[in-house]
Write a protein that holds these residues in place. Structure first.
Motif, PDB file in Angstrom:
ATOM      1  N   ALA A 144       4.276  11.245  21.240  1.00  0.00           N
ATOM      2  CA  ALA A 144       2.866  11.070  20.848  1.00  0.00           C
ATOM      3  C   ALA A 144       2.521  11.837  19.577  1.00  0.00           C
ATOM      4  N   VAL A 145       3.400  11.777  18.586  1.00  0.00           N
ATOM      5  CA  VAL A 145       3.172  12.427  17.290  1.00  0.00           C
ATOM      6  C   VAL A 145       2.305  11.496  16.450  1.00  0.00           C
ATOM      7  N   THR A 146       1.116  11.975  16.058  1.00  0.00           N
ATOM      8  CA  THR A 146       0.176  11.115  15.347  1.00  0.00           C
ATOM      9  C   THR A 146       0.022  11.467  13.863  1.00  0.00           C
ATOM     10  N   TYR A 147       0.591  12.572  13.406  1.00  0.00           N
ATOM     11  CA  TYR A 147       0.519  12.887  11.979  1.00  0.00           C
ATOM     12  C   TYR A 147       1.651  12.141  11.259  1.00  0.00           C
ATOM     13  N   PRO A 148       1.504  11.903   9.951  1.00  0.00           N
ATOM     14  CA  PRO A 148       2.490  11.100   9.226  1.00  0.00           C
ATOM     15  C   PRO A 148       3.808  11.838   9.004  1.00  0.00           C
ATOM     16  N   SER A 149       4.872  11.055   8.850  1.00  0.00           N
ATOM     17  CA  SER A 149       6.194  11.610   8.534  1.00  0.00           C
ATOM     18  C   SER A 149       6.852  10.791   7.438  1.00  0.00           C
ATOM     19  N   LEU A 150       7.399  11.500   6.467  1.00  0.00           N
ATOM     20  CA  LEU A 150       8.200  10.867   5.430  1.00  0.00           C
ATOM     21  C   LEU A 150       9.578  10.543   5.972  1.00  0.00           C
ATOM     22  N   ASN A 151      10.136   9.443   5.518  1.00  0.00           N
ATOM     23  CA  ASN A 151      11.499   9.063   5.855  1.00  0.00           C
ATOM     24  C   ASN A 151      12.412   9.645   4.777  1.00  0.00           C
ATOM     25  N   ASP A 152      13.336  10.525   5.156  1.00  0.00           N
ATOM     26  CA  ASP A 152      14.240  11.183   4.203  1.00  0.00           C
ATOM     27  C   ASP A 152      15.666  11.169   4.766  1.00  0.00           C
ATOM     28  N   PRO A 153      16.310   9.989   4.789  1.00  0.00           N
ATOM     29  CA  PRO A 153      17.615   9.875   5.440  1.00  0.00           C
ATOM     30  C   PRO A 153      18.709  10.733   4.805  1.00  0.00           C
ATOM     31  N   ASP A 154      18.562  11.081   3.536  1.00  0.00           N
ATOM     32  CA  ASP A 154      19.581  11.893   2.856  1.00  0.00           C
ATOM     33  C   ASP A 154      19.216  13.370   2.780  1.00  0.00           C
ATOM     34  N   ASN A 155      18.086  13.759   3.355  1.00  0.00           N
ATOM     35  CA  ASN A 155      17.624  15.146   3.359  1.00  0.00           C
ATOM     36  C   ASN A 155      17.526  15.723   1.943  1.00  0.00           C
ATOM     37  N   LEU A 156      17.014  14.945   1.019  1.00  0.00           N
ATOM     38  CA  LEU A 156      16.876  15.398  -0.359  1.00  0.00           C
ATOM     39  C   LEU A 156      15.543  16.095  -0.626  1.00  0.00           C
ATOM     40  N   LEU A 157      14.508  15.793   0.162  1.00  0.00           N
ATOM     41  CA  LEU A 157      13.208  16.421  -0.076  1.00  0.00           C
ATOM     42  C   LEU A 157      13.252  17.926   0.141  1.00  0.00           C
ATOM     43  N   ALA A 158      14.138  18.392   0.996  1.00  0.00           N
ATOM     44  CA  ALA A 158      14.258  19.838   1.229  1.00  0.00           C
ATOM     45  C   ALA A 158      14.567  20.587  -0.064  1.00  0.00           C
ATOM     46  N   LEU A 159      15.259  19.924  -0.989  1.00  0.00           N
ATOM     47  CA  LEU A 159      15.615  20.560  -2.259  1.00  0.00           C
ATOM     48  C   LEU A 159      14.396  20.844  -3.127  1.00  0.00           C
ATOM     49  N   ARG A 160      13.275  20.218  -2.843  1.00  0.00           N
ATOM     50  CA  ARG A 160      12.051  20.408  -3.630  1.00  0.00           C
ATOM     51  C   ARG A 160      11.322  21.703  -3.257  1.00  0.00           C
ATOM     52  N   PHE A 161      11.682  22.282  -2.116  1.00  0.00           N
ATOM     53  CA  PHE A 161      10.987  23.470  -1.619  1.00  0.00           C
ATOM     54  C   PHE A 161      11.767  24.724  -2.006  1.00  0.00           C
ATOM     55  N   ARG A 162      11.664  25.094  -3.278  1.00  0.00           N
ATOM     56  CA  ARG A 162      12.388  26.260  -3.797  1.00  0.00           C
ATOM     57  C   ARG A 162      11.713  27.561  -3.369  1.00  0.00           C
ATOM     58  N   GLY A 163      12.478  28.608  -3.360  1.00  0.00           N
ATOM     59  CA  GLY A 163      11.946  29.924  -3.018  1.00  0.00           C
ATOM     60  C   GLY A 163      12.137  30.238  -1.551  1.00  0.00           C
ATOM     61  N   VAL A 164      11.556  29.425  -0.692  1.00  0.00           N
ATOM     62  CA  VAL A 164      11.694  29.585   0.755  1.00  0.00           C
ATOM     63  C   VAL A 164      11.983  28.182   1.316  1.00  0.00           C
ATOM     64  N   PRO A 165      13.191  27.696   1.092  1.00  0.00           N
ATOM     65  CA  PRO A 165      13.492  26.313   1.476  1.00  0.00           C
ATOM     66  C   PRO A 165      13.736  26.151   2.970  1.00  0.00           C
ATOM     67  N   PRO A 166      13.649  24.921   3.455  1.00  0.00           N
ATOM     68  CA  PRO A 166      14.072  24.663   4.834  1.00  0.00           C
ATOM     69  C   PRO A 166      15.553  25.020   4.947  1.00  0.00           C
ATOM     70  N   ASN A 167      15.901  25.777   5.969  1.00  0.00           N
ATOM     71  CA  ASN A 167      17.287  26.226   6.096  1.00  0.00           C
ATOM     72  C   ASN A 167      17.894  25.865   7.445  1.00  0.00           C
ATOM     73  N   ALA A 168      17.221  25.034   8.207  1.00  0.00           N
ATOM     74  CA  ALA A 168      17.704  24.648   9.530  1.00  0.00           C
ATOM     75  C   ALA A 168      16.931  23.407   9.957  1.00  0.00           C
ATOM     76  N   THR A 169      17.375  22.826  11.038  1.00  0.00           N
ATOM     77  CA  THR A 169      16.634  21.725  11.658  1.00  0.00           C
ATOM     78  C   THR A 169      16.352  22.125  13.084  1.00  0.00           C
ATOM     79  N   PRO A 170      15.072  22.281  13.437  1.00  0.00           N
ATOM     80  CA  PRO A 170      13.882  22.092  12.620  1.00  0.00           C
ATOM     81  C   PRO A 170      13.559  23.307  11.766  1.00  0.00           C
ATOM     82  N   THR A 171      12.757  23.083  10.759  1.00  0.00           N
ATOM     83  CA  THR A 171      12.119  24.141   9.972  1.00  0.00           C
ATOM     84  C   THR A 171      10.666  23.728   9.774  1.00  0.00           C
ATOM     85  N   THR A 172       9.768  24.694   9.898  1.00  0.00           N
ATOM     86  CA  THR A 172       8.353  24.449   9.662  1.00  0.00           C
ATOM     87  C   THR A 172       7.892  25.336   8.515  1.00  0.00           C
TER      88      THR A 172
END
Length: 195
Positions: free
Chosen positions: A133-161
């Motif tokens: 029942a997740v109602t907020y939007p989610s981007l589709n990122d099959p290659d996990n490339l969007l994580a590279l945009r978060f410099r400084g304190v990047p996502p470093n695991a799955t999950p990361t918030t």
């Protein structure tokens, strides 16, 4: 002495082979990710970044799971929670209810939530959203490339918030699953910061 010198290349080759073999035994670093979706579990570390040391992510845009276009910069001026998840991730399933509840509790305060579904196919991700029942939007990122945009304190695991401040900078990161109370407190802390 001459016979010993002739054997030196053979001895050096043998030493090199043994050294390489020693690097591939028990306890060596496993670099392949076949069958794991590149899963790296979080260490449950919560990092809060002081205002003067925050980084602004690069452009974060793409297709949402419903097929519509999305650009994170449209939410500048709001506190934003960004959660990196996958339908294949057990810890993601464990935290889904907490994320959804904080979203419901805080959206009236100007807080937005964005999921980033990584290394997944759209039908599996949509099934996950329906099941939990997740109602907020989610981007589709099959290659996990969007994580590279978060410099400084990047996502470093799955999950990361990640929690972004009103200026769009990374204010906090939770590596691994997050509890309702942790996320609520983080969002409230960032909301309380001067605009």
């Amino acid at each position: 002495m001459a016979p010993m010198l002739r054997r030196l290349p053979l001895l050096l080759s043998l030493v090199a082979v043994l050294a390489v073999a020693g690097c591939s035994g028990h306890g060596a670093v496993k670099q392949d990710v076949s069958g794991t979706n590149g899963y790296v579990g979080g260490n449950l570390a919560l990092d809060y970044v002081s205002v003067g040391h925050r980084h602004t992510p690069g452009a974060v845009a793409g297709k949402l799971l419903d097929g519509s276009s999305f650009d994170l910069s449209a939410w500048r001026g709001k506190v934003v929670v960004v959660n990196f998840w996958g339908s294949w991730c057990a810890e993601c399933r464990d935290e889904a209810q907490a994320l959804q509840q904080v979203y419901l509790d805080d959206k009236s305060k100007g807080v937005e939530f964005l999921g980033v579904d990584i290394r997944d196919d759209v039908p599996s991700a949509q099934d996950y959203q329906r099941k939990y029942a997740v109602t907020y939007p989610s981007l589709n990122d099959p290659d996990n490339l969007l994580a590279l945009r978060f410099r400084g304190v990047p996502p470093n695991a799955t999950p990361t918030t990640l929690v972004l401040d009103r200026s769009g900078r990374i204010a906090a990161r939770q590596s691994g699953s997050i509890l309702y109370s942790q996320l609520r407190d983080l969002v409230n802390r960032v909301l309380a910061e001067p605009a």
